[in-house]
Design a protein around this motif. Structure first.
Motif: not given
Length: 243
Positions: A64-65, A104-106, A125-126, A141-146
């Protein structure tokens, strides 16, 4: 607390259980983007999402992205109805599908909301759209995913961005107006930061003098500002954004 069922969500949205189930299982080729988004938002807010996420992630990890669109006040609470955002989501959905990914959309007002959204799912990824560079940097800085950002100017290490050449676009618009004989242009904008600032700088690069007409993001106030503004001596207008 009573367990939330798919039927409860479907009834609340006025949809069939099959439609809600198809969206959650990625079988939504015949579901409109607006309906898909409604379902995902309702599921996320219902308390059903964490349980569903656990099942999906156990079966299909990292497929999922996410996409987070800034719910800026200028959208008056309807950011996904903006023509640009709607087309962007449509193209991104097809690109994700080609790579076997679910999208997934937000919508969110802050980068913290975007980070919280990403933490719910084991995302590959996001993608984030409509925020400012400081928000993208904090999110990175907060995330570890691309992370991929739209319309960002930061050159932070490990930070990916897709953008257009706003300053060049402004300069091309200015050169066009100049070729028509204009030497002064009224620039209509809601702010003087990021891409809006770059576009106006481009107009100035073309050698045009600029008058700034700052308008409100609130559409009711904006209409009143236009009604009262004196355009009698204006020969050329540069609208900095589609809004």
């Amino acid at each position: 607390m009573e367990k939330i069922r798919l039927r409860d969500i479907a009834d609340a949205l006025g949809l069939s259980v099959a439609t809600v189930s198809n969206v959650l299982n990625g079988k939504d080729s015949k579901v409109s983007p607006a309906t898909r988004i409604r379902v995902l938002e309702a599921v996320e807010g219902s308390g059903y999402l964490p349980e569903r996420a656990e099942v999906l992630l156990g079966r299909n990890p990292s497929r999922m992205v996410g996409l987070v669109v800034n719910d800026h006040p200028e959208y008056s609470g309807h950011p996904l109805e903006d023509p640009y955002n709607a087309r962007f989501i449509s193209f991104l959905q097809r690109a994700a599908a080609r790579h076997g990914l679910e999208l997934l959309v937000k919508t969110a007002r802050t980068w913290e909301e975007a980070a919280q959204f990403a933490s719910i799912w084991n995302m590959a990824g996001l993608v984030v759209s409509g925020f400012c560079d400081a928000d993208y940097v904090s999110l990175r800085q907060e995330m570890k995913i691309p992370l991929a950002a739209c319309d960002a100017f930061s050159r932070e290490a490990g930070f990916s961005s897709v953008t257009v050449q706003d300053r060049m676009g402004g300069r091309l618009a200015g050169e066009h107006l100049k070729s028509l004989g204009h030497s002064r242009v009224t620039c209509i904008t809601t702010n003087m930061i990021c891409d809006d600032f770059e576009r106006i700088q481009g107009i100035r690069d073309a050698g045009l003098q600029t008058d700034l007409f700052m308008i409100s993001g609130d559409r009711t106030i904006m209409r009143e500002q236009f009604r009262k503004h004196d355009f009698s001596h204006v020969t050329a207008v540069f609208c900095v954004s589609d809004r």
